[in-house]
Design a protein around this motif. Structure first.
Motif, PDB file in Angstrom:
ATOM      1  N   ALA A  82      -9.376  -6.700   0.930  1.00 45.92           N
ATOM      2  CA  ALA A  82      -9.130  -5.508   1.748  1.00 45.92           C
ATOM      3  C   ALA A  82      -7.987  -5.760   2.728  1.00 45.92           C
ATOM      4  CB  ALA A  82     -10.403  -5.107   2.486  1.00 45.92           C
ATOM      5  N   TYR A 127     -13.275  -0.104   5.604  1.00 46.68           N
ATOM      6  CA  TYR A 127     -12.688  -1.413   5.858  1.00 46.68           C
ATOM      7  C   TYR A 127     -13.605  -2.269   6.734  1.00 46.68           C
ATOM      8  CZ  TYR A 127      -9.680  -4.987   7.827  1.00 46.68           C
ATOM      9  OH  TYR A 127      -9.174  -6.185   8.245  1.00 46.68           O
ATOM     10  N   PHE A 141     -13.436   1.686  -1.106  1.00 50.35           N
ATOM     11  CA  PHE A 141     -12.303   1.386  -0.235  1.00 50.35           C
ATOM     12  C   PHE A 141     -10.980   1.581  -0.975  1.00 50.35           C
ATOM     13  CE2 PHE A 141      -9.191  -1.754   1.254  1.00 50.35           C
ATOM     14  CZ  PHE A 141      -9.009  -1.306   2.554  1.00 50.35           C
TER      15      PHE A 141
END
Length: 153
Positions: A82, A127, A141
């Motif tokens: 991420a 996140y 995400f």
């Protein structure tokens, strides 16, 4: 050498009678046997009576992508992925300080006029859920990031 011909069996002799050959019952039985054998052969060699064969599964590109994605998902830490995805997006937008764990990135993204605030809030929430370990899958995400990237052009 001597060359021998058997003209009698070829029908060139006066003693040979073609009418008696055709009227013999064994000739008819032989023809029936030949046609029956031919018919059975045609039934066995034809594929009209056989169910169709299953075609072997040919892998497509999506199968390859899923396999590689599954491999990477098992080997990589979701929080690091991420971070890398957000950092790459920030670099594409020419935003300085692309490290997403710091607040300035989110404030700079909020200042982007084409990015809708609800989309950015959902992305930020996804996140932080990944960073805290509450979410293991990156699919949501990544989808949110994809839509946010499309809206920023």
């Amino acid at each position: 050498g001597i060359w021998l011909f058997d003209d009698r069996h070829q029908g060139l002799d006066d003693a040979y009678d073609a009418e008696s050959f055709l009227s013999d019952g064994r000739f008819g039985y032989s023809l029936i046997f030949l046609f029956a054998g031919w018919f059975i052969y045609m039934l066995g060699s034809s594929n009209r009576l056989v169910p169709p064969r299953e075609q072997p599964a040919v892998p497509h590109q999506i199968d390859f992508v899923r396999a590689i994605g599954g491999l990477m998902a098992r080997k990589l830490n979701p929080a690091d992925v991420a971070d890398q995805l957000l950092e790459q997006w920030a670099n594409e937008l020419n935003l300085p300080g692309g490290d997403p764990s710091h607040g300035p990135l989110w404030s700079r993204l909020k200042a982007t006029p084409t990015l809708e605030s609800h989309r950015l809030d959902a992305l930020q929430l996804a996140y932080y859920r990944i960073r805290m370990g509450k979410e293991k899958s990156l699919v949501r995400f990544f989808n949110l990031l994809h839509h946010a990237r499309k809206s920023t052009g």
